[in-house]
Design an enzyme around this catalytic site. Structure first.
Site, PDB file in Angstrom:
ATOM      1  CB  THR B  75      57.004   3.777  35.170  1.00 18.10           C
ATOM      2  OG1 THR B  75      56.162   3.929  36.318  1.00 18.10           O
ATOM      3  CG2 THR B  75      58.437   4.106  35.554  1.00 18.10           C
ATOM      4  CG  ASN B 154      48.937  10.020  40.933  1.00 19.34           C
ATOM      5  OD1 ASN B 154      49.328  11.158  40.654  1.00 19.34           O
ATOM      6  ND2 ASN B 154      49.611   9.220  41.730  1.00 19.34           N
ATOM      7  CD  GLN B 182      44.860   7.791  38.121  1.00 22.36           C
ATOM      8  OE1 GLN B 182      43.694   7.411  38.149  1.00 22.36           O
ATOM      9  NE2 GLN B 182      45.835   7.049  38.627  1.00 22.36           N
ATOM     10  CG  HIS B 204      47.686  -1.270  35.360  1.00 19.66           C
ATOM     11  ND1 HIS B 204      47.494  -1.125  36.714  1.00 19.66           N
ATOM     12  CD2 HIS B 204      48.676  -0.434  35.029  1.00 19.66           C
ATOM     13  CE1 HIS B 204      48.376  -0.239  37.170  1.00 19.66           C
ATOM     14  NE2 HIS B 204      49.096   0.193  36.162  1.00 19.66           N
ATOM     15  CB  CYS B 328      53.009   5.356  58.522  1.00 22.76           C
ATOM     16  SG  CYS B 328      53.320   6.463  59.877  1.00 22.76           S
TER      17      CYS B 328
END
Lengths: 170, 390
Positions: B75, B154, B182, B204, B328
């Site tokens: 990010t 991703n 990715q 990571h 959701c």
């Protein structure tokens, strides 16, 4: 703190895994259809109305069908448990908070699912009274108007979205 | 219920640390704790490890060590790429091109730049999620300063034609950034052959620790830092350097690089078995993303009339970790922008499931998933008011 499995309480997961009163009532006396597939949650609640010994109208049977997340399924299941056998008046006075309490809590972002379940119940009663050409209590009328208004807003938003999508694709 | 071993099929979200990586990190978490900016032996020891890591990683993508800027996360790298290039080159122009399926940290950085007077073009993608290079050509204008297109998506795993995109950008004299989070360590990358000016990678996602990432910045590319201070990382990222995490990142990259070809073949085979099995066993299911131009470890499906969070939680109860793009499951209650961009209707996006494989995925785990998933979908469809018309 109640025991939790992933982001939900154990009680929520129990209802989710083995929902009570799931399915459809053929020739239901009232059906409440709420929610919108665009937003992700749709609940259909079916009721069968009967009478108790005192001659009051009660919810003799109730079933539901739900498209939605874990919370949507669990709240649908729990509300059927809570209102089965209750008089129509009791159902109308139903306290929305009870669903969340019964489930031992819901993540804040999922509270709206419990509101949807109560809306489905009220819409089912509204449908029943309308079919019977009976007078609709003021509270129920107001709830129905609010639900209709929300539905229209979502449809409007969705329509815009569809048009936008078509435009993008061209 | 008998306790069964957990099955992790969410490697695109994050990966466990490889024990070999942990081993490489431990000295830098204990006795070699120095600050890489210090002059004394402790500091120089850390500095040496940092520069060694930089060299190793640079080598894997054909970059020079001084072109690798370590950051704390992808990010951060993506924010630095977009905002840093935008502000350093604003005299040249204020137009930036991205795709409509970038990671939220690119989408949101671009949205913010828009509020700062920059113009953003978001390229459409086709039903597989592919950017059309011809459309990119048409979108590049005189004042375009940067193109940022991800190497692979991703969510749906589609691999973009970045070599072609790089070529176009070079011809037109526009900087090209790619978010390779990715693909780094999974697919070969050569920043020179691919004409990449800036590239983001994260530790990571490739069996390294969290808290380390990088931005490759080609020499002579003008870029402003986001963080000002002691002038670390060539003045592009002030902050005491997270040496243990970066040592781990380099070790993780080394392992990925060594095992890349073998692992790619192994995962592709497992992925294809998974895809074939799901599509065969579950009616009204579809594969999202490109059937061939896709990450070796990504399978992404939509199931009509069911909701994704419900699928994920059911699988979790069965010991399988997966992911969804359903509204959701998101804080904003909005369906995934990627799934909407490839033309899925919102209700189809709700019924999505992402399964991503990795280093410790075994064939028997795929078999177990294929055994239980049809039952989960069937159960949820039974609860749903929408039924399949057959």
């Amino acid at each position: 703190m109640p025991e939790k499995i992933s982001l939900y309480t154990k009680k929520v997961i129990e209802h989710f895994q083995n929902p009570h009163n799931m399915g459809k009532i053929k020739k239901a006396d009232g059906v409440g259809k709420v929610g919108n597939i665009v937003c992700g949650d749709v609940m259909w609640l079916y009721i069968k109305v009967g009478k108790n010994k005192r001659g009051e109208e009660i919810i003799k049977d109730v079933k539901f069908e739900t498209f939605g997340c874990v919370a949507a399924v669990a709240t649908s299941s729990v509300i059927t448990d809570l209102i089965k056998g209750k008089t129509l008046q009791e159902a109308l006075d139903f306290d929305r908070q009870k669903i969340v309490e019964e489930l031992g809590g819901l993540p804040p972002i999922k509270i709206h699912c419990s509101l949807l379940a109560t809306d489905a119940l009220w819409e089912a009663i509204y449908d029943y009274l309308t079919k019977k050409k009976r007078e609709i209590p003021e509270k129920l009328k107001k709830a129905h108007q609010r639900i209709e208004k929300e539905k229209k807003e979502i449809e409007k938003r969705y329509k815009k979205w569809v048009l936008l999508e078509e435009k993008i694709k061209k | 219920m008998a306790k069964r071993k957990k099955i992790y099929l969410d490697y695109a979200a994050t990966t466990p640390l490889d024990p070999r990586v942990l081993e490489a990190m431990i000295p830098y978490l204990s006795e070699k704790f120095g600050n890489s900016s210090s002059l004394h032996t402790f500091g120089q020891e850390a500095k040496e490890a940092l520069e060694q890591s930089r060299m190793v990683i640079a080598g894997f993508i054909g970059a020079k060590p001084q072109e690798i800027v370590f950051t704390s996360s992808a990010t951060e790298s993506n924010n630095l790429a977009l905002k840093g290039v935008a502000f350093a080159n604003k005299r040249k122009g204020r137009h930036i091109i991205i795709s409509s399926i970038e990671h939220p940290c690119i989408m949101e950085s671009a949205n913010w730049l828009e509020t700062q007077g920059f113009k953003i073009t978001r390229l459409k993608v086709d039903k597989y999620g592919l950017v059309d290079p011809e459309e990119l050509k048409r979108a590049i204008k005189k004042d375009t300063i940067l193109v940022s297109i991800m190497h692979a998506n991703n969510e749906i795993g589609t691999i973009e034609p970045i070599e072609e995109i790089g070529k176009i950008c070079k011809e037109r004299g526009v900087l090209f950034h790619t978010d390779a989070v990715q693909t780094f360590g999974k697919l070969p990358i050569d920043v020179n052959r691919m004409n990449i000016d800036l590239l983001t990678a994260s530790s990571h996602k490739m069996y390294g620790p969290k808290g380390a990432a990088l931005l490759f910045v080609r020499e002579r590319v003008k870029i402003e830092p986001l963080l000002h201070g002691g002038g670390h990382e060539f003045g592009l990222r002030s902050s005491t350097v997270n040496v243990p995490a970066i040592v781990g990142f380099a070790k993780a990259a080394e392992i990925c690089h060594k095992e890349m070809e073998k692992e790619r073949k192994r995962l592709t085979k497992l992925r294809d078995k998974l895809i074939k099995g799901v599509l065969e066993k579950i009616e009204n299911s579809r594969l999202n993303g490109h059937p061939i131009k896709r990450l070796p470890n990504n399978a992404h499906f939509s199931f009509d009339f069911v909701e994704g969070e419900s699928i994920v939680i059911h699988l979790d109860l069965l010991g399988i970790a997966a992911s969804t793009g359903s509204a959701c499951s998101s804080e904003k209650l909005k369906a995934s922008h990627v799934l909407l961009a490839i033309g899925l209707k919102p209700h189809q996006a709700h019924g999505s499931l992402r399964l991503t494989l990795g280093r410790w995925t075994k064939e028997k785990e795929i078999d177990y998933l294929l055994e239980v998933l049809p039952g989960v979908i069937k159960k949820l469809r039974k609860i749903s008011p929408f039924k399949i018309r057959s």
